[in-house]
Each structure stands twice: as C-alpha cells, then as structure tokens.
Design an enzyme around this catalytic site. Structure first.
Site, PDB file in Angstrom:
ATOM      1  N   ASP A  57       0.851  -1.193   0.000  1.00  0.00           N
ATOM      2  CA  ASP A  57       0.000   0.000   0.000  1.00  0.00           C
ATOM      3  C   ASP A  57       0.881   1.235   0.000  1.00  0.00           C
ATOM      4  O   ASP A  57       1.788   1.369   0.829  1.00  0.00           O
ATOM      5  CB  ASP A  57      -0.911   0.002   1.233  1.00  0.00           C
ATOM      6  CG  ASP A  57      -1.978   1.068   1.164  1.00  0.00           C
ATOM      7  OD1 ASP A  57      -2.442   1.381   0.053  1.00  0.00           O
ATOM      8  OD2 ASP A  57      -2.378   1.586   2.225  1.00  0.00           O
ATOM      9  N   HIS A  66      -3.990  14.135   0.330  1.00  0.00           N
ATOM     10  CA  HIS A  66      -4.253  13.316   1.511  1.00  0.00           C
ATOM     11  C   HIS A  66      -3.102  13.419   2.509  1.00  0.00           C
ATOM     12  O   HIS A  66      -3.322  13.636   3.717  1.00  0.00           O
ATOM     13  CB  HIS A  66      -4.465  11.863   1.101  1.00  0.00           C
ATOM     14  CG  HIS A  66      -4.553  10.918   2.262  1.00  0.00           C
ATOM     15  ND1 HIS A  66      -5.610  10.926   3.151  1.00  0.00           N
ATOM     16  CD2 HIS A  66      -3.713   9.927   2.698  1.00  0.00           C
ATOM     17  CE1 HIS A  66      -5.426   9.990   4.066  1.00  0.00           C
ATOM     18  NE2 HIS A  66      -4.282   9.375   3.813  1.00  0.00           N
ATOM     19  N   GLU A  97     -10.844   4.002   3.228  1.00  0.00           N
ATOM     20  CA  GLU A  97      -9.890   4.756   2.430  1.00  0.00           C
ATOM     21  C   GLU A  97     -10.198   4.512   0.958  1.00  0.00           C
ATOM     22  O   GLU A  97     -10.220   3.362   0.498  1.00  0.00           O
ATOM     23  CB  GLU A  97      -8.448   4.339   2.753  1.00  0.00           C
ATOM     24  CG  GLU A  97      -8.014   4.770   4.155  1.00  0.00           C
ATOM     25  CD  GLU A  97      -6.539   4.552   4.417  1.00  0.00           C
ATOM     26  OE1 GLU A  97      -5.883   3.879   3.593  1.00  0.00           O
ATOM     27  OE2 GLU A  97      -6.039   5.056   5.442  1.00  0.00           O
ATOM     28  N   GLU A 106      -9.260   4.174  -2.546  1.00  0.00           N
ATOM     29  CA  GLU A 106      -8.014   3.881  -3.248  1.00  0.00           C
ATOM     30  C   GLU A 106      -8.302   3.141  -4.554  1.00  0.00           C
ATOM     31  O   GLU A 106      -9.401   2.658  -4.786  1.00  0.00           O
ATOM     32  CB  GLU A 106      -7.090   3.016  -2.382  1.00  0.00           C
ATOM     33  CG  GLU A 106      -6.758   3.602  -1.022  1.00  0.00           C
ATOM     34  CD  GLU A 106      -5.630   2.871  -0.310  1.00  0.00           C
ATOM     35  OE1 GLU A 106      -4.836   2.190  -1.010  1.00  0.00           O
ATOM     36  OE2 GLU A 106      -5.526   2.981   0.919  1.00  0.00           O
ATOM     37  N   ASP A 148      -9.056   0.323   1.652  1.00  0.00           N
ATOM     38  CA  ASP A 148      -8.100  -0.160   2.640  1.00  0.00           C
ATOM     39  C   ASP A 148      -8.551   0.332   4.017  1.00  0.00           C
ATOM     40  O   ASP A 148      -8.111   1.365   4.500  1.00  0.00           O
ATOM     41  CB  ASP A 148      -6.692   0.336   2.304  1.00  0.00           C
ATOM     42  CG  ASP A 148      -5.633  -0.441   3.048  1.00  0.00           C
ATOM     43  OD1 ASP A 148      -5.851  -1.621   3.336  1.00  0.00           O
ATOM     44  OD2 ASP A 148      -4.573   0.132   3.352  1.00  0.00           O
ATOM     45  N   ARG A 179      -8.093   4.176  13.028  1.00  0.00           N
ATOM     46  CA  ARG A 179      -7.239   5.345  13.233  1.00  0.00           C
ATOM     47  C   ARG A 179      -6.656   5.434  14.639  1.00  0.00           C
ATOM     48  O   ARG A 179      -5.518   5.885  14.821  1.00  0.00           O
ATOM     49  CB  ARG A 179      -8.036   6.622  12.932  1.00  0.00           C
ATOM     50  CG  ARG A 179      -8.562   6.717  11.512  1.00  0.00           C
ATOM     51  CD  ARG A 179      -7.449   6.737  10.491  1.00  0.00           C
ATOM     52  NE  ARG A 179      -7.988   6.956   9.132  1.00  0.00           N
ATOM     53  CZ  ARG A 179      -7.265   6.910   8.038  1.00  0.00           C
ATOM     54  NH1 ARG A 179      -5.972   6.657   8.111  1.00  0.00           N
ATOM     55  NH2 ARG A 179      -7.816   7.110   6.851  1.00  0.00           N
ATOM     56  N   GLN A 218      -3.940   2.872  14.896  1.00  0.00           N
ATOM     57  CA  GLN A 218      -2.820   3.318  14.064  1.00  0.00           C
ATOM     58  C   GLN A 218      -2.020   4.425  14.739  1.00  0.00           C
ATOM     59  O   GLN A 218      -0.778   4.424  14.706  1.00  0.00           O
ATOM     60  CB  GLN A 218      -3.342   3.790  12.711  1.00  0.00           C
ATOM     61  CG  GLN A 218      -2.266   4.175  11.714  1.00  0.00           C
ATOM     62  CD  GLN A 218      -2.844   4.517  10.340  1.00  0.00           C
ATOM     63  OE1 GLN A 218      -4.045   4.418  10.115  1.00  0.00           O
ATOM     64  NE2 GLN A 218      -1.990   4.897   9.426  1.00  0.00           N
ATOM     65  N   LYS A 274      -4.199  -1.797  10.024  1.00  0.00           N
ATOM     66  CA  LYS A 274      -4.458  -1.937   8.593  1.00  0.00           C
ATOM     67  C   LYS A 274      -4.583  -3.389   8.157  1.00  0.00           C
ATOM     68  O   LYS A 274      -5.076  -3.661   7.056  1.00  0.00           O
ATOM     69  CB  LYS A 274      -3.321  -1.285   7.789  1.00  0.00           C
ATOM     70  CG  LYS A 274      -3.049   0.160   8.153  1.00  0.00           C
ATOM     71  CD  LYS A 274      -4.141   1.073   7.665  1.00  0.00           C
ATOM     72  CE  LYS A 274      -4.083   1.230   6.173  1.00  0.00           C
ATOM     73  NZ  LYS A 274      -5.076   2.211   5.677  1.00  0.00           N
ATOM     74  N   THR A 308      -8.753  -5.522   3.751  1.00  0.00           N
ATOM     75  CA  THR A 308      -8.650  -4.643   2.587  1.00  0.00           C
ATOM     76  C   THR A 308      -9.608  -5.197   1.544  1.00  0.00           C
ATOM     77  O   THR A 308      -9.483  -6.358   1.157  1.00  0.00           O
ATOM     78  CB  THR A 308      -7.225  -4.620   2.020  1.00  0.00           C
ATOM     79  OG1 THR A 308      -6.318  -4.129   3.013  1.00  0.00           O
ATOM     80  CG2 THR A 308      -7.142  -3.743   0.779  1.00  0.00           C
ATOM     81  N   GLU A 363     -10.427  12.751   7.019  1.00  0.00           N
ATOM     82  CA  GLU A 363     -10.339  14.076   6.392  1.00  0.00           C
ATOM     83  C   GLU A 363     -11.706  14.745   6.279  1.00  0.00           C
ATOM     84  O   GLU A 363     -11.846  15.943   6.536  1.00  0.00           O
ATOM     85  CB  GLU A 363      -9.728  13.954   5.003  1.00  0.00           C
ATOM     86  CG  GLU A 363      -8.308  13.419   4.987  1.00  0.00           C
ATOM     87  CD  GLU A 363      -7.905  12.996   3.597  1.00  0.00           C
ATOM     88  OE1 GLU A 363      -7.390  13.851   2.847  1.00  0.00           O
ATOM     89  OE2 GLU A 363      -8.126  11.819   3.247  1.00  0.00           O
TER      90      GLU A 363
END
Length: 438
Positions: free
Chosen positions: A135, A142, A208, A210, A242, A246, A249, A262, A266, A374
């Site tokens: 990844d 971002h 996420e 992606e 993905d 948070r 993380q 993570k 996925t 975000e």
C-alpha cells in the site's frame, strides 16, 4: 481495435450507463449459480462470459501463447504472467466474438447458453491468488491533510515525501472481495485522556478511497524494472477500500508504520479493468518539478488516468446509500509507473498477481477527501447524513460503497463497485474486560 471505433458494439444489449461495455471487458473469477469450481470470465453488460468455455472450443488466442490452458484455471495469475501480447490478442478476439455483426457466438444458441451467466446470479471470487500486497501513500492532498492534523501546516509533508513513493508492505491474507463483511478490529490504543493504553475495539474505524493494480510479468530477484518498461508489468486495475483503525494506528505506527490498524481487512472490486481499456483516459498528472524526481522515477509521458471516483455511505436507518465524497484518480501525485519502478528498484521481485494500492486518493476540495478522517477533520466536523444521523467515523451496520469509471465521447469504462458492511467486534475475555474499564 480502437476503444472509440464507432462500429464497435455488441450483440448483447447494454445500457449506455453500464460500466461493462464491449469497450471494457474486465476480467474476474466467478462461481456459477449451479455450483462448480471457480472459473475466469469477463463482464459484458449484465452478463458474465465464461472464458473456460471459449477456451475449450478454441475460440481464443492460439496455443503458441499458452492462452487456452491458462484461461481454464481458477485464478488469473497464469494469464497475468503471459504479458501484453497475449492480453492484447485475447482482448481483440473477445471484442470480435462479441460484435453485433459476428455470428460465431451470437447465432450459436447452445454455445451462448453454456458460455453466458447472468451477473446477478454468480458468486464473485478474488481475481488472483495475491502473494504480496503493498500500500502506497501517493496522494499529496491526503498526505498534506493528515500532516496538518498531526504536525501543523508548516510541517505537513515529511522531508522524503516529494522524492519517493512512500509505502508499506500490507497483509495479503486479509485482502477480500467486494461484499465481504468487515469485522470491527480489536487492538491496543491510548485515548488522549488515558494514562495507559487499553485493548479493545477500534472507535475510529475509517474507509480509504483507493485504486490498486495487479502485477503481470514479474522481475527476477535483484533486477530492477526501468520506469520506461513499468507499463509492461501492469495487468489492470481495481477499486480498493483499505479499511483503517485510526486510534490503533495513531498509537502503534511509531516507528515502523501501520500494523494491526491496517491488517484486518482490505476490500477490492472483483473485476480487473485492463490497462488497454483505460488507455483512452490517460492524462497528465500533477506537476513534479519542485523538486523533480530522481532519474529512475521520471515518468516517460502522461501517466495519470481520468477516472471519476465516489464514496457512498448507507447506515441501518437509511433506505438508500448517500454519496459523501467524490475524487479522481488523476489527482494521484505518484503514478502507477513510479510506484512499480520504485518498488522494484531495490531488487524486490514482484510476481504475477501481486497487488499494489495507491493509498487514499483525495482532491483539493473538501468534498474530494477520500477518508472519514479528512471529511470529518479528525472528528471535529462530523458529516450530517440525509437521515439526520451524524458520522465522524464508521458505526456498526454502516455500509461503504466505492465506485469508479472513466467516460469520454459517450464511451464508459467502469469498475463496478467495492462494498463492505461493518460488523460489531468479536470480543474475547480480555477485550470485554478492557471495554468495561473504559
């Protein structure tokens, strides 16, 4: 055959807004409604064309390319390994067989019955046996947004970010196909008000937005791939969600990066859209002149793709999903060519079926942000949904749907969707005790 050939239309009835026209023909692996082993197919309109049937009838590429046997397998890995000449020959023959004025498949009722399956009745599988998953972190918008939250505007990007495609090795075993439910993960985290870390379900679950690409022919261990040759090693692309925890993380990523936050899941879309189908949407990406990349990372030409992306969210209280974000793949700072060339530059041997993902794709506007982190700005600006509910991060029962397509001159090439519904955490004794203390 050109994507925009005005004579290129199929005998299959296909709505104008379908992602799966004769100009696309994405590859996937499916199980038919009647059961049996997984087999390779292409999507065309609302149908799946079983390539194992066509291969048995010797209607595809010649045996000198080894195509007939590999299209009767249960994954795309061996076909991916054959390289672009084989991919192009099969694509050309499929487009010819599916043309409105070609009788070989159109007028053979028995063959059509054996070869076509309604898309709504098949069970999609992962398209490849994914040996490795990487990844990246390739969206400048971002990375800047996250950097502003964590370090302030003056130090948003780390010193290396504009010089190389930052990435990490993900967990291939937890890559799942669209529709797979996502269990809220457990992990260790340290709430801001807590003196010590705790163990339990993530409270800050995120998506996420992606895209990812599958590696075709690989490279030998110790041998780099020049960026001028990188395109020959890319088979096609999928949508990627993905999922990210948070709070887990934030506590664990120093100093080596994501781990449990993570590795729990996925999600990818089941249909792999080939680079040939995407070629008409190629465009220039963001300028890379301040600084200019090192020589081995300089794109040989336009290397971005104009692919519209959107995120939809549906809670348990909503009758239909609501779009909460829209972005575009052309915003990605580091291209797929740069990602592959950098990955192999140190001698890493990429293999057919390896998956490389872009990292979250955000645009310059607020509605183009590709994650809840975000969109809700770290929880300080919750999103208000049409149901009246608010979300700063994902709740149990929420369904996240990602979609993407390119469109030009009335021709649409799309990816379908990747969706996943969040299930409650499966608590063990230690987690239950931790939950009770929090």
């Amino acid at each position: 055959m050109s994507l925009h050939d005005p004579g290129l239309r199929s005998f299959i009835e296909i709505p104008a807004d379908s992602d799966f026209s004769i100009h696309n023909l994405p590859y996937g692996v499916f199980k038919p409604a009647f059961g049996g082993a997984p087999r390779i197919g292409v999507a065309i309109g609302d149908q799946v064309l079983d390539l194992s049937v066509l291969a048995e009838r010797k209607l595809l590429a010649g045996d000198e390319l080894g195509v007939g046997s590999v299209l009767q397998l249960a994954t795309l890995n061996a076909f991916m390994a054959l390289g672009r000449p084989a991919w192009r020959e099969v694509r050309a023959k499929l487009q010819r067989l599916l043309r409105h004025d070609e009788p070989a498949l159109r007028d053979d009722a028995g063959l059509r019955t054996a070869a076509f399956h309604p898309l709504r009745q098949v069970e999609m599988q992962l398209p490849a046996a994914i040996g490795d998953y990487t990844d990246f972190y390739s969206s400048r918008e971002h990375a800047t947004n996250v950097g502003v939250m964590l370090r302030g505007a003056d130090n948003a990007l780390q010193p290396n970010w504009l010089h190389l495609p930052v990435g990490y090795h993900g967990r291939a075993s937890s890559v799942v196909v669209s529709g797979t439910e996502i269990r809220r993960p457990l992990g260790q985290m340290k709430p801001p008000e807590a003196e010590h870390p705790v163990f339990g379900p993530t409270r800050l679950l995120d998506f996420e937005l992606e895209m990812g690409f599958f590696v075709g022919p690989g490279n030998e261990l110790g041998t780099a791939v020049p960026i001028e040759q990188a395109a020959e090693h890319i088979f096609g692309m999928v949508l990627v969600n993905d999922w990210s925890a948070r709070d887990i993380q934030a506590w664990e990523y120093v100093p080596l990066g994501p781990f449990l936050a993570k590795s729990f899941a996925t999600s990818i879309s089941p249909w792999v859209v080939t680079m040939e189908a995407l070629e008409p949407f190629r465009c220039a990406g963001p300028a890379q002149d301040d600084p200019e990349p090192l020589r081995y990372l300089r794109n040989p030409g336009p290397a971005a793709f104009d692919i519209e992306l959107e995120v939809l969210l549906q809670t348990r209280a909503m009758a239909a999903p609501q779009r909460i974000a829209a972005s575009n793949f052309r915003y990605l700072y580091w291209s797929v060519l740069q990602q592959l060339a950098h990955h192999a530059s140190g001698g890493c041997n990429l293999r057919p079926g390896d998956l490389l993902a872009s990292g979250t794709i955000s645009g310059p506007e607020k509605h183009q942000r590709g994650s809840m982190l975000e969109l809700a700005w770290r929880g300080s600006e919750p999103i208000t949904l049409a149901s009246g509910e608010q979300r700063a991060f994902l709740a149990d029962g929420d369904t996240v749907i990602l979609r993407g397509h390119g469109e030009r001159d009335g021709v649409r090439v799309g990816f379908g969707e990747v969706r996943g519904t969040v299930l409650p955490a499966r608590l063990n004794g230690a987690a239950q005790a931790a939950e009770a203390r929090v």
